[in-house]
Design an enzyme around this catalytic site. Structure first.
Site, mmCIF file in Angstrom:
data_model
loop_
_atom_site.group_PDB
_atom_site.id
_atom_site.type_symbol
_atom_site.label_atom_id
_atom_site.label_comp_id
_atom_site.label_asym_id
_atom_site.label_seq_id
_atom_site.Cartn_x
_atom_site.Cartn_y
_atom_site.Cartn_z
ATOM 1 N N LYS A 170 -39.113 -10.426 -3.613
ATOM 2 C CA LYS A 170 -39.175 -11.897 -3.557
ATOM 3 C C LYS A 170 -40.290 -12.346 -2.592
ATOM 4 O O LYS A 170 -41.069 -13.252 -2.900
ATOM 5 C CB LYS A 170 -37.818 -12.457 -3.114
ATOM 6 N N LYS A 239 -42.101 -19.537 5.626
ATOM 7 C CA LYS A 239 -41.146 -18.470 5.980
ATOM 8 C C LYS A 239 -41.372 -17.243 5.096
ATOM 9 O O LYS A 239 -41.415 -16.118 5.574
ATOM 10 C CB LYS A 239 -39.713 -18.985 5.802
HETATM 11 P P1 NAD Z 1 -32.222 -26.414 1.133
HETATM 12 O O1 NAD Z 1 -32.688 -26.635 2.520
HETATM 13 O O2 NAD Z 1 -32.390 -27.460 0.103
HETATM 14 O O3 NAD Z 1 -30.656 -25.998 1.160
HETATM 15 C C1 NAD Z 1 -30.071 -25.217 2.152
HETATM 16 C C2 NAD Z 1 -28.601 -25.620 2.267
HETATM 17 O O4 NAD Z 1 -27.978 -24.759 3.227
HETATM 18 C C3 NAD Z 1 -28.399 -27.051 2.757
HETATM 19 O O5 NAD Z 1 -27.467 -27.714 1.944
HETATM 20 C C4 NAD Z 1 -27.865 -26.882 4.183
HETATM 21 O O6 NAD Z 1 -27.008 -27.919 4.584
HETATM 22 C C5 NAD Z 1 -27.154 -25.560 4.052
HETATM 23 N N1 NAD Z 1 -26.954 -24.880 5.336
HETATM 24 C C6 NAD Z 1 -27.869 -24.689 6.320
HETATM 25 N N2 NAD Z 1 -27.304 -24.022 7.345
HETATM 26 C C7 NAD Z 1 -26.024 -23.772 6.993
HETATM 27 C C8 NAD Z 1 -24.939 -23.132 7.629
HETATM 28 N N3 NAD Z 1 -25.061 -22.583 8.849
HETATM 29 N N4 NAD Z 1 -23.743 -23.068 6.979
HETATM 30 C C9 NAD Z 1 -23.607 -23.622 5.739
HETATM 31 N N5 NAD Z 1 -24.590 -24.249 5.092
HETATM 32 C C10 NAD Z 1 -25.797 -24.322 5.707
HETATM 33 O O7 NAD Z 1 -32.929 -25.058 0.668
HETATM 34 P P2 NAD Z 1 -33.228 -24.563 -0.838
HETATM 35 O O8 NAD Z 1 -34.512 -25.119 -1.283
HETATM 36 O O9 NAD Z 1 -31.985 -24.743 -1.649
HETATM 37 O O10 NAD Z 1 -33.448 -22.999 -0.559
HETATM 38 C C11 NAD Z 1 -32.377 -22.131 -0.267
HETATM 39 C C12 NAD Z 1 -32.899 -20.697 -0.296
HETATM 40 O O11 NAD Z 1 -33.411 -20.413 -1.604
HETATM 41 C C13 NAD Z 1 -34.051 -20.473 0.692
HETATM 42 O O12 NAD Z 1 -33.920 -19.198 1.247
HETATM 43 C C14 NAD Z 1 -35.293 -20.583 -0.181
HETATM 44 O O13 NAD Z 1 -36.372 -19.873 0.358
HETATM 45 C C15 NAD Z 1 -34.784 -20.011 -1.490
HETATM 46 N N6 NAD Z 1 -35.472 -20.492 -2.694
HETATM 47 C C16 NAD Z 1 -35.727 -21.822 -2.887
HETATM 48 C C17 NAD Z 1 -36.354 -22.242 -4.057
HETATM 49 C C18 NAD Z 1 -36.645 -23.700 -4.328
HETATM 50 O O14 NAD Z 1 -37.341 -23.998 -5.310
HETATM 51 N N7 NAD Z 1 -36.143 -24.636 -3.532
HETATM 52 C C19 NAD Z 1 -36.713 -21.309 -5.046
HETATM 53 C C20 NAD Z 1 -36.419 -19.973 -4.824
HETATM 54 C C21 NAD Z 1 -35.796 -19.574 -3.658
#
Ligand code: NAD
Length: 315
Positions: A170, A239
């Site tokens: 990834k 990141k």
């Molecule tokens: P985001 O910031 O939209 O969502 C993260 C969620 O985690 C939030 O709802 C937040 O409140 C919650 N959170 C944070 N700390 C927490 C804790 N201690 N306990 C419980 N909940 C907690 O992020 P995202 O865009 O959904 O990305 C999530 C993961 O997926 C990341 O690692 C990112 O790199 C990966 N990712 C994102 C995408 C994308 O297009 N957004 C695509 C592929 C992978």
């Protein structure tokens, strides 16, 4: 099936909705109470903390911002480990550090709990439609047990290797994505400086050897029309490049181009870490003193699709 989910942001939220639509019984936890309320209204059951969620579900999915948070959610006070029963499985979908995942795995295995890392690619649109690409690290037997769930979320699901292998590929994939976004922005900015039209340049590039997913999809969908719709932030991309470079450092592998890419995205973090990752084009534009925007004003979704389809005719 019965599944628990932690982290209902841009990706986790869409995965939860998808699993609900498919008829699964979903329990959730997020540190943001508003998000919990929203998903309870959709039919999910709320848990007060990760421990309580693990006590009620044998299979838990985590989709969290980074490795540190995953560690806290799994092993911390009121963490999953306190509630998991032997035989439970953690599907760790965060884009995270392989080493941290393997450390977490050791503790879980000592307690009779299994883990696979299963990070995702495809963005919010593919998360919504259940067409994600899922790259998995872990044991084949565990992979087989959770495959019915993964099949509801993704269409390309590949067991890449042992625990941590999913997180490794990834980071490598996103290093490539960050690079093509940055270099496409620089190349188009140069063209604009030379008096060329961005849309015409893209039509040429996308029928030539300089094309990439960035030039074929991201620039038409987000940059040329100045949408920059938030789906995946600059902070998260930074990141991911940092993870890839830390892996290279562990291997004593000098990656000169990747280092330069990291520096560009570092500027992006200062410019606006919570902006969509496609706004990296704005950082390049600022340095170049030009804008990479459509002169033909392809604004609506239909016009964008037509533009992408037109380019696709060469295939
Ligand atoms: P985001 O910031 O939209 O969502 C993260 C969620 O985690 C939030 O709802 C937040 O409140 C919650 N959170 C944070 N700390 C927490 C804790 N201690 N306990 C419980 N909940 C907690 O992020 P995202 O865009 O959904 O990305 C999530 C993961 O997926 C990341 O690692 C990112 O790199 C990966 N990712 C994102 C995408 C994308 O297009 N957004 C695509 C592929 C992978």
């Amino acid at each position: 099936m019965k599944v628990g989910l932690i982290g209902l942001g841009n990706m986790g939220g869409r995965i939860a909705k998808r699993l609900l639509q498919e008829g699964n019984r979903i329990s959730i936890y997020d540190k943001n109470p508003q998000i919990i309320q929203e998903f309870v209204a959709y039919g999910a059951e709320a848990a007060t903390n990760p421990q309580a969620l693990a006590a009620k579900n044998e299979i838990i999915i985590t989709v969290l911002p980074n490795a540190e948070i995953v560690k806290e959610v799994v092993l911390g006070n009121e963490g999953l480990i306190k509630g998991f029963k032997p035989g439970s499985i953690l599907i760790e979908m965060t884009t995270s550090l392989p080493e941290v995942t393997r450390d977490i795995g050791k503790v879980l295995y000592e307690n009779g709990i299994s883990i696979i890392d299963a990070p995702i690619s495809g963005g919010v649109k593919k998360a919504e439609t259940g067409e994600l690409s899922i790259m998995v690290g872990g044991e084949e037997a565990v992979f087989s047990r959770v495959l019915p769930i993964l099949n509801q979320i993704g269409t390309t699901i590949i067991l890449v290797g042992e625990l941590g292998a999913g997180h490794t590929i990834k980071a490598i994939n996103n290093l490539l994505c960050a690079t093509t976004l940055g270099i496409t922005a620089e190349a188009l900015a140069l063209g604009v400086k030379m008096g060329l039209d961005p849309e015409k340049m893209l039509k040429v590039i996308n029928n030539s050897s300089g094309r990439s997913h960035s030039s074929e999809v991201k620039f038409p969908q987000q940059v040329l029309n100045r949408k920059f719709e938030v789906g995946f932030t600059i902070d998260l991309m930074y990141k991911d490049i940092s993870i890839a470079l830390s892996l290279a450092q562990d291997q004593d592998l000098p990656l000169g181009i990747s280092e330069a890419v990291l520096q560009l995205w570092k500027k992006g973090v200062t410019y606006g870490g919570d902006l969509d990752h496609t706004a990296i084009a704005k950082v390049v534009e600022q340095m170049a003193g030009v804008e990479i925007k459509s002169t033909e004003k392809i604004g609506t979704d239909e016009e964008i699709s037509q533009f992408i389809d037109l380019q696709g005719q060469r295939k």
